[in-house]
Design an enzyme around this catalytic site. Structure first.
Site, mmCIF file in Angstrom:
data_model
loop_
_atom_site.group_PDB
_atom_site.id
_atom_site.type_symbol
_atom_site.label_atom_id
_atom_site.label_comp_id
_atom_site.label_asym_id
_atom_site.label_seq_id
_atom_site.Cartn_x
_atom_site.Cartn_y
_atom_site.Cartn_z
ATOM 1 N N ASN A 189 -13.129 9.777 -0.433
ATOM 2 C CA ASN A 189 -13.707 9.048 -1.312
ATOM 3 C C ASN A 189 -13.424 7.491 -0.969
ATOM 4 O O ASN A 189 -12.502 7.027 -0.297
ATOM 5 C CB ASN A 189 -12.892 9.021 -2.598
ATOM 6 N N CYS A 218 0.746 -1.245 0.064
ATOM 7 C CA CYS A 218 -0.124 -0.014 0.026
ATOM 8 C C CYS A 218 0.880 1.249 0.124
ATOM 9 O O CYS A 218 1.658 1.239 0.881
ATOM 10 C CB CYS A 218 -1.036 -0.048 1.120
ATOM 11 N N ASP A 251 -0.355 16.235 -1.598
ATOM 12 C CA ASP A 251 -0.746 15.518 -2.714
ATOM 13 C C ASP A 251 0.103 15.645 -3.607
ATOM 14 O O ASP A 251 0.644 16.865 -3.991
ATOM 15 C CB ASP A 251 -2.345 15.851 -2.871
ATOM 16 N N HIS A 285 -3.613 0.889 8.576
ATOM 17 C CA HIS A 285 -4.367 0.780 7.432
ATOM 18 C C HIS A 285 -5.854 0.266 7.465
ATOM 19 O O HIS A 285 -6.228 -0.678 8.064
ATOM 20 C CB HIS A 285 -3.520 -0.342 6.530
ATOM 21 N N HIS A 292 -6.401 3.170 0.891
ATOM 22 C CA HIS A 292 -6.085 3.443 2.212
ATOM 23 C C HIS A 292 -6.763 4.800 2.801
ATOM 24 O O HIS A 292 -6.474 5.811 2.086
ATOM 25 C CB HIS A 292 -4.419 3.509 2.567
ATOM 26 N N HIS A 347 -9.133 14.266 1.730
ATOM 27 C CA HIS A 347 -8.282 15.470 1.023
ATOM 28 C C HIS A 347 -8.892 16.706 1.527
ATOM 29 O O HIS A 347 -9.956 16.907 1.863
ATOM 30 C CB HIS A 347 -9.044 15.457 -0.634
ATOM 31 N N GLY A 363 -14.595 6.954 -6.748
ATOM 32 C CA GLY A 363 -13.289 7.547 -7.046
ATOM 33 C C GLY A 363 -12.174 7.605 -6.392
ATOM 34 O O GLY A 363 -11.009 8.252 -6.202
ATOM 35 N N HIS A 415 -8.155 8.261 3.244
ATOM 36 C CA HIS A 415 -7.494 9.547 3.267
ATOM 37 C C HIS A 415 -8.597 10.486 3.033
ATOM 38 O O HIS A 415 -9.460 10.576 2.528
ATOM 39 C CB HIS A 415 -6.588 9.565 2.106
HETATM 40 P P1 AMP Z 1 -8.484 9.225 -4.314
HETATM 41 O O1 AMP Z 1 -8.717 9.344 -5.749
HETATM 42 O O2 AMP Z 1 -9.309 9.917 -3.443
HETATM 43 O O3 AMP Z 1 -7.992 7.786 -3.838
HETATM 44 O O4 AMP Z 1 -6.983 10.278 -4.065
HETATM 45 C C1 AMP Z 1 -5.550 9.701 -3.898
HETATM 46 C C2 AMP Z 1 -4.895 10.854 -4.078
HETATM 47 O O5 AMP Z 1 -3.427 10.699 -3.653
HETATM 48 C C3 AMP Z 1 -4.446 11.436 -5.369
HETATM 49 O O6 AMP Z 1 -5.044 12.803 -5.112
HETATM 50 C C4 AMP Z 1 -2.978 11.376 -5.767
HETATM 51 O O7 AMP Z 1 -2.653 12.437 -6.137
HETATM 52 C C5 AMP Z 1 -2.680 11.049 -4.311
HETATM 53 N N1 AMP Z 1 -1.048 10.358 -4.402
HETATM 54 C C6 AMP Z 1 -1.382 8.928 -4.954
HETATM 55 N N2 AMP Z 1 0.119 8.825 -4.462
HETATM 56 C C7 AMP Z 1 0.557 9.585 -3.919
HETATM 57 C C8 AMP Z 1 2.064 9.661 -3.406
HETATM 58 N N3 AMP Z 1 2.903 8.779 -3.432
HETATM 59 N N4 AMP Z 1 2.310 10.860 -2.692
HETATM 60 C C9 AMP Z 1 1.431 11.938 -2.483
HETATM 61 N N5 AMP Z 1 0.116 11.895 -3.223
HETATM 62 C C10 AMP Z 1 -0.294 10.675 -3.621
HETATM 63 ZN ZN ZN Z 2 -2.296 1.407 3.703
#
Ligand code: AMP
Ligand code: ZN
Length: 135
Positions: free
Chosen positions: A83, A3, A29, A45, A94, A98, A89, A96
């Site tokens: 999301n 992950c 991000d 996680h 994991h 935004h 989306g 998160h």
């Molecule tokens: P979601 O679509 O809600 O799952 O958002 C995932 C977010 O994680 C996206 O906005 C990506 O730009 C961000 N993301 C994915 N990998 C990384 C990473 N290694 N470092 C920072 N942001 C990440």
């Molecule tokens: Zn994770």
């Protein structure tokens, strides 16, 4: 576990982590929607928010609140988006949040299109199903 966010938590993958406590981290991000676009995640996680319990969510909320105060001290406003599952989306499985700072005139649009007409029957059916789900 394979992950990417767990790897960020474990410092195996670099990220701009600017807040960390015992339960959560916040980092920028890598593909930001706006300046300061931040992800706040639990260290543990969980794939989706419903997998968390109250204590775990409370702890994450503390971090979300702290980061929110920081962002609101700088920006003109903020969107919080979270999301769950691909259909909604979610690209990274994991949990998160935004936190997207908003600036006057940023021209960024965020929101759902309300073109689909939802009938009273559909919502009644939803409420009926909800009674059958243990919450
Ligand atoms: P979601 O679509 O809600 O799952 O958002 C995932 C977010 O994680 C996206 O906005 C990506 O730009 C961000 N993301 C994915 N990998 C990384 C990473 N290694 N470092 C920072 N942001 C990440
Ligand atoms: Zn994770």
């Amino acid at each position: 576990m394979d992950c990417i966010f767990c790897k960020i938590v474990n410092k195996e993958v670099p990220a701009e982590i600017y807040y960390e406590d015992d339960h959560a981290i916040a980092f920028l991000d890598m593909n930001p929607a706006n300046v300061g676009h931040t992800l706040v995640i639990p260290k543990k996680h969980f794939e989706t928010i419903d997998k968390m319990n109250k204590i775990e969510l409370d702890k994450l909320s503390e971090a979300i609140l702290k980061i929110s105060k920081g962002i609101m001290g700088i920006a003109d406003g903020m969107n919080i988006v979270q999301n769950n599952k691909e259909v909604a989306g979610q690209a990274v499985p994991h949990v998160h949040f935004h936190l997207v700072p908003r600036y006057k005139g940023d021209g960024y649009s965020l929101g759902w299109k309300r073109e689909k007409r939802v009938t009273k029957e559909e919502n009644d059916d939803f409420l009926k199903k909800l009674k059958e789900v243990k919450i």
